[in-house]
Design a protein around this motif. Structure first.
Motif, PDB file in Angstrom:
ATOM      1  N   ARG A  91       0.836  -1.206   0.000  1.00 34.91           N
ATOM      2  CA  ARG A  91       0.000   0.000   0.000  1.00 34.91           C
ATOM      3  C   ARG A  91       0.872   1.259   0.000  1.00 34.91           C
ATOM      4  O   ARG A  91       0.609   2.211  -0.755  1.00 34.91           O
ATOM      5  N   VAL A  92       1.914   1.279   0.827  1.00 37.26           N
ATOM      6  CA  VAL A  92       2.775   2.462   0.897  1.00 37.26           C
ATOM      7  C   VAL A  92       3.492   2.683  -0.425  1.00 37.26           C
ATOM      8  O   VAL A  92       3.572   3.814  -0.930  1.00 37.26           O
ATOM      9  N   LEU A  93       4.003   1.623  -1.028  1.00 38.94           N
ATOM     10  CA  LEU A  93       4.715   1.762  -2.290  1.00 38.94           C
ATOM     11  C   LEU A  93       3.783   2.231  -3.400  1.00 38.94           C
ATOM     12  O   LEU A  93       4.169   3.054  -4.247  1.00 38.94           O
ATOM     13  N   ALA A  94       2.556   1.714  -3.401  1.00 43.76           N
ATOM     14  CA  ALA A  94       1.593   2.157  -4.419  1.00 43.76           C
ATOM     15  C   ALA A  94       1.250   3.633  -4.231  1.00 43.76           C
ATOM     16  O   ALA A  94       1.186   4.396  -5.203  1.00 43.76           O
ATOM     17  N   LEU A 135       4.375  -5.182  -6.777  1.00 44.75           N
ATOM     18  CA  LEU A 135       3.863  -6.384  -7.440  1.00 44.75           C
ATOM     19  C   LEU A 135       4.618  -7.633  -6.986  1.00 44.75           C
ATOM     20  O   LEU A 135       4.028  -8.709  -6.842  1.00 44.75           O
ATOM     21  N   GLU A 136       5.925  -7.499  -6.764  1.00 45.83           N
ATOM     22  CA  GLU A 136       6.704  -8.637  -6.280  1.00 45.83           C
ATOM     23  C   GLU A 136       6.285  -9.034  -4.866  1.00 45.83           C
ATOM     24  O   GLU A 136       6.293 -10.221  -4.515  1.00 45.83           O
ATOM     25  N   ILE A 189      -6.222 -10.576  -7.207  1.00 43.86           N
ATOM     26  CA  ILE A 189      -6.171 -10.290  -8.641  1.00 43.86           C
ATOM     27  C   ILE A 189      -6.591  -8.854  -8.938  1.00 43.86           C
ATOM     28  O   ILE A 189      -6.011  -8.182  -9.795  1.00 43.86           O
ATOM     29  N   GLY A 190      -7.589  -8.349  -8.221  1.00 45.21           N
ATOM     30  CA  GLY A 190      -8.034  -6.976  -8.472  1.00 45.21           C
ATOM     31  C   GLY A 190      -6.947  -5.966  -8.157  1.00 45.21           C
ATOM     32  O   GLY A 190      -6.678  -5.046  -8.938  1.00 45.21           O
ATOM     33  N   LYS A 191      -6.293  -6.160  -6.982  1.00 48.05           N
ATOM     34  CA  LYS A 191      -5.226  -5.241  -6.607  1.00 48.05           C
ATOM     35  C   LYS A 191      -4.041  -5.365  -7.562  1.00 48.05           C
ATOM     36  O   LYS A 191      -3.429  -4.365  -7.939  1.00 48.05           O
ATOM     37  N   ARG A 192      -3.723  -6.601  -7.968  1.00 48.13           N
ATOM     38  CA  ARG A 192      -2.603  -6.799  -8.888  1.00 48.13           C
ATOM     39  C   ARG A 192      -2.870  -6.128 -10.233  1.00 48.13           C
ATOM     40  O   ARG A 192      -1.981  -5.491 -10.815  1.00 48.13           O
ATOM     41  N   LEU A 193      -4.077  -6.260 -10.722  1.00 54.12           N
ATOM     42  CA  LEU A 193      -4.404  -5.634 -11.993  1.00 54.12           C
ATOM     43  C   LEU A 193      -4.340  -4.112 -11.891  1.00 54.12           C
ATOM     44  O   LEU A 193      -3.918  -3.422 -12.826  1.00 54.12           O
ATOM     45  N   GLY A 194      -4.769  -3.582 -10.738  1.00 58.57           N
ATOM     46  CA  GLY A 194      -4.662  -2.138 -10.549  1.00 58.57           C
ATOM     47  C   GLY A 194      -3.219  -1.676 -10.563  1.00 58.57           C
ATOM     48  O   GLY A 194      -2.881  -0.652 -11.182  1.00 58.57           O
ATOM     49  N   LEU A 195      -2.338  -2.451  -9.897  1.00 56.61           N
ATOM     50  CA  LEU A 195      -0.913  -2.112  -9.901  1.00 56.61           C
ATOM     51  C   LEU A 195      -0.318  -2.245 -11.297  1.00 56.61           C
ATOM     52  O   LEU A 195       0.504  -1.424 -11.718  1.00 56.61           O
ATOM     53  N   LEU A 196      -0.706  -3.292 -12.018  1.00 52.43           N
ATOM     54  CA  LEU A 196      -0.199  -3.479 -13.377  1.00 52.43           C
ATOM     55  C   LEU A 196      -0.611  -2.326 -14.285  1.00 52.43           C
ATOM     56  O   LEU A 196       0.178  -1.858 -15.115  1.00 52.43           O
ATOM     57  N   THR A 197      -1.850  -1.868 -14.124  1.00 55.79           N
ATOM     58  CA  THR A 197      -2.317  -0.747 -14.947  1.00 55.79           C
ATOM     59  C   THR A 197      -1.506   0.513 -14.652  1.00 55.79           C
ATOM     60  O   THR A 197      -1.080   1.232 -15.562  1.00 55.79           O
TER      61      THR A 197
END
Length: 967
Positions: free
Chosen positions: A403-406, A428-429, A438-446
């Motif tokens: 959360r902090v990194l995002a 992501l790592e 999956i939802g959070k990962r996709l948000g980070l990928l976007t």
């Protein structure tokens, strides 16, 4: 034994820096100080700038550090924030509201950013860097004041990417005022972005290679104490490097044999350049510390370049009193020194910090970064301060760290997208790859895809988008946007076939080939067809989509189809249909909300271009402005450069050259920052043409060469535009044959593509004029024939351009007919408010009337053309008109301070402007003209308003071509 610290040698470098400071009165100067680690770069700059300080110059020192490379614009903040903290109200009062908002995100001394402002800055991630850089340029001009400013930037090879990009921007857009940039770096570690930026400097640059000390200088530095044998060993082992010499001398003569025998390298990559004996010397110096002082030194190396007792205590697991006692021990041994800020310390040299950091076990370093991160979180430190420690310590599954990194990535993305990308990759790592995340990962990928694209890492962005597509279910609501992003990145990588392939592959997986999802994808396919120059394919797709509009299209997609329709119709020569399509698209765009337009800004850009081609210039500008604002607000940075380039084309046609050049400069810098080579080639081509009209032929040739080089790799039609721009300055500087060769090749491509007929006609007109000027009637007629094949009978601009081309061709054999053709062309151009074209037509009418013996009408036309060129700021064309007037016996006086200047400036304003161009500050102007400082500020405000610029650099850019030198 401790080496005495006298400053020895370096006479020539000191003289060079002093010379640069003296030269900065006229324009900002750059001094590059290069050399190996420890060779004395910092000491040289410190000594030189102290001498400048004694003469009244304000010196501000900042240093980049290897361990803080992910702190965006840290180098700049480190250098200037202390100065602004002394009187933030004084600084703020001299900044515009927008500049203050932008700068407050970087400088704590100015920070007043509320949530709404932060959201606005974050939204413009793709372009706010450029606006921030402009604000920094204004800030430097303010801080330079009356006495000048020296920015001493040390260890720039470790600077973050955003700081390097800022330096690159300042090399091309120097601030106003007396400023000396003194930059020290290690050439072996300097990033390509830094060296390329400095290499672009065409003047005001001095390069100083700091060489090792000579034998005599080493003897002077060592003093009388070492024995001859020890002195020889020190000189040989250190190689004349002052820092290495000092480190080795600290060993004492008894350790020489051990230093010779032990050469094990330290694990830190940074230490690899350092001789083994020096690495050993630093390690032994640390090994001689007490266990507690050694622990504190290693903990401080983890904390940062500067550190305080509280943070180091948390890192080391000690209480503050014991840390302060250890600081005393370290300071006594000259391991650390008191820092510039109260209560803070720093290592005596970056290599000492590296040695302490490298001496720590890797596992201990990870744990220590974790303790620092925990402390920072407990005191509510900003996410951007916590992030550098979390990337070095967080464990997989740490949701807090994710959360902090995002959050930190979102914070820094507008000004440092490369850092944002690094932090998002780490997040992501750390994030478990499970169905629940999956939802959070996709948000980070976007977010990562966007950050990579904005920072110019197009391949990595494309690969990230592909990864997201592999993870997304076919019916996932985010899938359509990720497909679009992937296709756009393929296009920006100059892979139009891959862009179409992404969309076609997605279409094949759809169960219903005529359903709503297929409908939207096919409209996207039409967009990519247009970008690839596949006009017929785009038209066929739009015809197919048009039949299904009633069934599938919402207001947003309906606008997209309408917006894409005019260009294929224009390319096919069906102008009535193109105008009808444009009218419909205009109605839909004007009635749509920004939210409805945002998904289809590509379509809006193509619609604006169609309006430009059809001659709807004011409508085009209005809609371009809206589209550009939406692009910035929605972080669609990929489309900003094309929109800026459209602004340039439109303003150039309207003869608003200073405005056009400002947009071209912004387009060049933005494309360079984002590493968008296609957009950069186009922007440089536009710069070339504008600078040619404005008479700056040297700069035009330089921009033209760069545009041609980049254009060779572009297969689409705009590659021909980039390659051909250099023909104009070549022709204007007398190299007509070379210009003819370039222009002929470009026109063949334009005729084959049949897309940008307006530009093709402009090329024909320039070449016919050049051939007529040197008596090449037959070749001029050839260009007239080409123009006749291209001009459409239903477009007034085309017909006026054709008349002007024919006027050039007929000027030799039938000057009276040529005058008539040129006059009719001028009337049409004037009715369309195309002042530059009107001026060119009046110029040809004047020369033709002169050849026909009608001197009176010739003078009237030439005077009219000169007036128009002056209004437009077209000094190059104005020179042509003045030359023709002189041939008829008219004396053309040079502008002076006793006449009203171009651009509507008064006599007093032109006096002020001349001094601005000379590099004078407001106070210097007041002293020279015996005015109050407030009166000068009033004149400056009026000059800015009349020239439609916002900086002293803009004043110089606009007026230098228009003002003759004073006697």
């Amino acid at each position: 034994m401790k080496v005495s610290p006298p400053f020895v040698g370096r006479r020539a470098p000191l003289a060079s820096i002093a010379s640069a400071w003296n030269a900065s009165r006229g324009a900002p100067q750059w001094v590059e100080v290069r050399g190996q680690p420890g060779v004395g770069k910092t000491r040289l700059l410190t000594e030189a700038t102290e001498r400048i300080r004694t003469k009244g110059g304000a010196v501000h020192w900042g240093r980049a550090t290897e361990f803080e490379q992910d702190a965006p614009l840290a180098l700049l903040a480190d250098t200037l924030d202390g100065r602004m903290a002394e009187n933030p109200r004084w600084v703020s009062s001299r900044l515009s509201e927008e500049e203050h908002r932008l700068l407050s995100a970087v400088f704590p001394a100015l920070s007043t950013v509320d949530e709404a402002t932060h959201a606005a800055l974050t939204a413009g991630a793709g372009t706010s860097r450029y606006r921030l850089f402009r604000a920094v340029r204004s800030l430097l001009g303010i801080l330079s004041g009356d006495h000048g400013l020296v920015l001493l930037l040390d260890d720039v090879h470790w600077a973050d990417t955003a700081s390097i990009d800022l330096l690159g921007y300042l090399t091309q857009h120097p601030p106003a005022g007396r400023i000396l940039f003194a930059i020290a770096y290690r050439p072996a570690q300097a990033p390509v972005r830094l060296t390329a930026a400095l290499a672009r400097l065409t003047g005001g640059r001095r390069l100083i290679e700091v060489e090792p000390l000579s034998t005599d200088e080493v003897d002077e530095l060592l003093g009388p104490d070492p024995t001859p044998a020890h002195r020889r060993w020190l000189h040989e082992a250190a190689g004349g490097n002052p820092f290495y010499l000092e480190a080795l001398a600290r060993l004492g003569e008894a350790s020489v044999r051990e230093a010779d025998e032990i050469g094990e390298s330290l694990p830190e990559e940074t230490m690899r350049e350092v001789p083994a004996a020096v690495r050993l010397a630093l390690r032994l110096e640390l090994d001689r510390l007490s266990p507690e002082a050694d622990l504190v030194a290693r903990a401080a190396a983890v904390v940062g370049d500067e550190f305080d007792a509280t943070t180091v205590a948390a890192a080391a697991g000690l209480d503050t009193a014991r840390v302060l006692a250890a600081f005393d021990d370290l300071a006594t041994r000259d391991i650390v020194r008191v820092g510039p800020a109260s209560g803070r310390f720093r290592f005596r040299h970056p290599l000492v910090r590296h040695a302490a950091y490298a001496a720590s076990p890797p596992g201990w370093r990870v744990a220590t970064h974790g303790r620092v991160a925990t402390l920072l979180a407990s005191v509510g430190a900003p996410s951007t301060v916590q992030a550098p420690h979390l990337v070095r310590s967080a464990c997989p599954g740490d949701q807090h760290a994710v959360r902090v990194l995002a959050d930190a990535a979102v914070e820094v993305a507008p000004r440092a997208p490369a850092v944002a990308g690094q932090w998002l990759r780490t997040a992501l790592e750390l994030l478990p790859d499970t169905p629940a995340t999956i939802g959070k990962r996709l948000g980070l990928l976007t977010k990562l895809t966007q950050a990579l694209a904005v920072s110019g890492q197009l391949v990595a962005g494309r690969d990230t988008a592909r990864d997201a597509l592999r993870r997304l279910e076919p019916d996932h609501p985010c899938r359509r946007e990720v497909v679009r992003t992937c296709a756009v990145l393929e296009r920006l990588l100059d892979q139009p076939a891959n862009a179409r392939g992404v969309l076609l592959a997605e279409l094949q997986h759809l169960a219903d080939p005529t359903g709503v999802d297929a409908f939207a994808l096919r409209v996207r396919l039409a967009v990519e067809d247009l970008w690839a120059g596949e006009i017929r394919e785009a038209e066929a797709t739009l015809d197919w989509a048009g039949d299904l509009v009633a069934r599938h299209a919402d207001r947003s997609t309906e606008f997209a189809i309408a917006a894409l329709r005019p260009v294929p119709a224009y390319a096919a020569g069906r102008m009535d249909l193109a105008c009808a399509y444009a009218a419909r698209a205009g109605q839909l765009m004007d009635s749509a909300t920004d939210q409805e337009l945002a998904p289809w800004l590509d379509g809006a850009a193509w619609f604006c271009w169609a309006e430009l081609l059809l001659g709807h210039y004011e409508d085009c500008l209005h809609r371009l402005g809206r589209t550009l604002a939406i692009a910035r607000d929605t972080r669609q940075s990929y489309i900003v450069s094309p929109l800026l380039n459209l602004h340039v084309r439109t303003l150039g046609r309207l003869g608003r050259l200073p405005e056009a050049l400002a947009y071209a400069d912004e387009a060049v810098e933005l494309a360079r920052l984002q590493d968008f080579q296609q957009a950069l080639a186009i922007a440089l081509g536009h710069q070339t043409i504008l600078l040619s009209w404005m008479g700056d032929y040297r700069a035009a040739l330089d921009a033209g060469r760069r545009a041609a080089e980049l254009g060779r790799t572009i297969r689409q039609w705009w590659g021909a535009a980039a390659r051909s721009a250099i023909a104009l300055p070549l022709i204007y500087t007398g190299e007509v044959d070379r210009g003819h060769e370039v222009m002929s090749a470009a026109c063949e491509e334009y005729e084959a593509m049949g897309l940008d007929q307006t530009q093709h006609l402009s090329f024909c007109e320039v070449m016919a004029d050049a051939e007529a000027a040197r008596g090449g009637t037959a070749r001029a007629e050839t260009w007239a024939t080409r123009a006749a094949r291209t001009a459409h009978p239903d477009l007034p601009t085309h017909q006026a351009q054709l008349q002007l081309v024919r006027a050039h061709a007929r000027c030799g054999p039938d000057p009276a007919a040529a005058a008539d053709l040129a006059t009719r062309a001028a009337e049409t151009f004037a009715a369309l408010d195309l002042r530059l074209d009107t001026g060119r037509a009046r110029l040809r009418a004047g020369t033709a009337h002169a050849l026909a013996g009608n001197r009176r009408q010739a003078l009237a036309d030439l005077t009219a053309s000169a007036s128009l060129f002056t209004e437009c700021g077209a000094r190059g064309l104005l020179a042509q008109a003045n030359r023709e007037q002189r041939r008829l016996g008219i004396r053309i006086p040079a502008p002076s301070t006793h006449q009203d200047s171009p651009m509507g400036l008064s006599a007093r304003e032109i006096e002020v402007a001349r001094l601005v161009i000379d590099g004078c500050t407001n106070q210097q102007i007041a002293d020279r003209l015996y005015l109050s400082i407030r009166t000068v500020e009033t004149h400056m405000s009026r000059i800015f308003a009349k020239l439609e610029v916002s900086s002293r650099v803009g004043v110089s850019r606009v007026l230098t071509p228009l003002l003759a030198p004073t006697d």
